[in-house]
Every structure is written in C-alpha cells, then in structure tokens.
Scaffold this active site. Structure first.
Site, PDB file in Angstrom:
ATOM      1  CE1 TYR A 150      -3.466  -2.468  -0.260  1.00 43.15           C
ATOM      2  CE2 TYR A 150      -4.094  -2.008   2.000  1.00 43.15           C
ATOM      3  CZ  TYR A 150      -4.312  -2.677   0.809  1.00 43.15           C
ATOM      4  OH  TYR A 150      -5.380  -3.534   0.688  1.00 43.15           O
ATOM      5  N   PRO A 169     -16.297  -2.122  -0.725  1.00 42.28           N
ATOM      6  CG  PRO A 169     -16.826  -1.661   1.508  1.00 42.28           C
ATOM      7  CD  PRO A 169     -15.665  -1.890   0.593  1.00 42.28           C
ATOM      8  N   GLY A 194     -15.485   4.021  -4.901  1.00 42.63           N
ATOM      9  CA  GLY A 194     -15.896   5.421  -5.055  1.00 42.63           C
ATOM     10  C   GLY A 194     -16.767   5.691  -6.264  1.00 42.63           C
ATOM     11  CG  PHE A 237     -19.163   8.773  -3.474  1.00 42.67           C
ATOM     12  CD1 PHE A 237     -20.326   8.932  -2.734  1.00 42.67           C
ATOM     13  CD2 PHE A 237     -18.258   7.796  -3.072  1.00 42.67           C
ATOM     14  CE1 PHE A 237     -20.573   8.157  -1.614  1.00 42.67           C
ATOM     15  CE2 PHE A 237     -18.492   7.017  -1.952  1.00 42.67           C
ATOM     16  CZ  PHE A 237     -19.659   7.199  -1.223  1.00 42.67           C
TER      17      PHE A 237
END
Length: 311
Positions: free
Chosen positions: A53, A213, A217, A220
């Site tokens: 990450y 989940p 994004g 949006f």
C-alpha cells in the site's frame, strides 16, 4: 499489561489504509492517528493493511502512529498482506509479479514488524493467488511464523474456493485453519455471490472480509464521462434504487450501499478504505439499516445492479 487478543469478528468493519500515503494520499501522522482514534470510538477494531500500500509507505506511516501512541496497538486487530511484488524506489525488485515463497513471506513479515513498530501481526493474508504457489511451502512458512510468535492467524485474499481448499489442505497438516478470504463485493460487482465464494465461506465457517464495498468510489462519481454505456446505465439504476431505500431510512446512498452488502447472511466484515472521518462515521448507520432492510428492497438493488430481475 497483558496482551488482549482481539478477534476479526469483534467488528463488522475494518479501517482500510490503502490510500493514506502514496497512491493519491498524503495524510500526516497526526491525520492518521485521528482516523485511527475515530475508528476505535466507532467500534471499528480491525485495521486493514498490505505491505504494497502506498508503494510500501503505509506500514511505515502507521508505525509512526504506533510509536507515538503505543496504547493504540492493543486496541486494533492488525491485518496485513504479502505476496505481491511491485516496482518501488524502496524495494530491490523492478518488476510486478507474485511471490509466495517461504523466503519472501518471512522477509515480508519481518519488514512489516519493523515498519509498524509492533511485535506481531494478528492476521496475515496471501494478497492474491500465485500461479506458482506451493501450498506445502506456504503452510510450512505460516507454521514457523506462528511458532515464532510473529503472526497469530492466517487467511487469503481474492482466492477462488478451490484455491482456498488447496491451501487449506496443506495448512491442516500443520494444524492451522485459514480464517478468512478477503474478496471484492459491492452493488456494482456481485460476482462472489454467484460463483460459490460466499457459499464456500459459509459452508466452512469463514469470516468473509470485503474490500471495495462502495465500488471504489464509483457511487460518488459526478459524471459518467469516460464510462462505458453499460457501466453508466448500471450506476444510474443503482443510485436510484439506493436513493429510495436511503430516503425512507433518512440516510445517504453510501450508507444504503454498505447496508446492502452487510445484509448478506455470510455476515461480511467491510473494509472502509478512506482518509475521511465521515466515511468511517457511516458504519453504525449502515449496520443498523442492514438489520431492517427488507428482502424486497435488497432484491430491487440486485436487479438494479444486474439490469434484470432474478430468474
């Protein structure tokens, strides 16, 4: 003080750290500490990490928080992942590939412990299925890590049921049960509901952890520009179906979308990957709505996702 062993199932959510640093995020140590404390206040006790990450920067960023706030370590069930190699300035390889060799798993865990300033990882996952995966080798390395006290529990991510069973067969020989398969599920991507992945998890009593989940994004997006007609149409349908549920409950479509995933009988644990406290704040409302969501409403969202009624 004694070490309190947390469990993955203590919360229906995990705080996802993928975009905190690198990869579009630039959270300060203070920002991350505030997010972590907010998660604890909301009862979100799972902390979801992966060595890659932020191009191998997130573990170090979380480590700075733990170093400055040592009391936080015992409040989280720490999930980390390894097995993917990405080209990065702070790593010696310059090619993107999978490596689930014992040597790489062991060195990855040692680096995690160092970067995170912790003595052990609660749950280690193989990040993705590796076509050259040797189940016996992985099982032996997991058993050694457990014996050395470096990792408490083990699981996988993005595995098919047969890949899971293949690895579990070797794990059983060393007396270890894999406890989770972390997979993608959202109102936009429902494949694990139909390919046997969630059924397999329920059959074997696994905790299913869900990444993305909210569909990364997608919910949006302000415009459908650059999306295929199929994806744009799906987004329009799904938003309308979620809005109807959300309006009736007095919540936003994001909470309705999370509640829809939570409603599945496999009792999934949702990873909320965010750098915004408001996204974490959605957790309690989503859990509450999932408990009252009717079958009819649930299937209306599935129909909106698929673009057709169930057979």
């Amino acid at each position: 003080p004694p070490v309190v062993l947390m469990s993955l199932s203590a919360s229906r959510f995990a705080f996802g750290t993928m975009r905190l640093t690198g990869w579009g995020g630039n959270c300060s140590t203070d920002d991350i500490a505030k997010l972590m404390k907010r998660a604890i206040d909301l009862g979100i006790t799972n902390l979801d990490l992966a060595d890659i990450y932020g191009h191998y920067t997130v573990d170090e960023a979380i480590g700075k928080v733990f170093a400055a706030n040592p009391e936080l370590r015992s409040k989280f069930y720490l999930i980390n992942k390894c097995g993917i190699k990405l080209p990065a300035e702070n790593r010696p390889w310059d090619y993107h590939y999978y490596d689930t060799s014992a040597a790489h798993i062991t060195s990855s865990v040692d680096r995690m412990l160092q970067d995170l300033h912790v003595d052990y990882i609660d749950l280690l996952l193989i990040h993705r299925p590796d076509q050259l995966m040797d189940p016996e080798e992985i099982a032996a390395s997991f058993a050694q890590l457990q014996k050395d006290g470096k990792v408490k529990e083990f699981g996988v991510s993005n595995f098919s049921p047969i890949q899971f069973d293949l690895l579990q067969a070797s794990m059983t020989k060393v007396g270890i049960k894999l406890i989770t398969n972390q997979v993608e599920l959202s109102v936009f991507n429902t494949s694990v509901m139909f390919d046997g992945t969630l059924d397999h998890a329920m059959l074997h009593g696994l905790h299913t952890t869900i990444w993305s989940p909210l569909g990364g994004g997608q919910l949006f997006k302000e415009s459908t520009e650059g999306m295929s007609k199929e994806a744009a149409d799906q987004l329009t349908r799904v938003r309308a179906a979620l809005k109807k549920i959300g309006d009736a409950a007095g919540v936003g479509i994001d909470i309705a979308a999370l509640a829809w995933v939570l409603r599945h009988p496999c009792k999934p644990i949702l990873v909320l990957g965010t750098s915004k406290p408001a996204r974490l704040d959605a957790a309690p409302a989503a859990q509450k709505l999932s408990e009252s969501m009717s079958r009819e409403d649930w299937f209306r969202v599935l129909e909106a996702s698929k673009g057709a009624e169930v057979p």
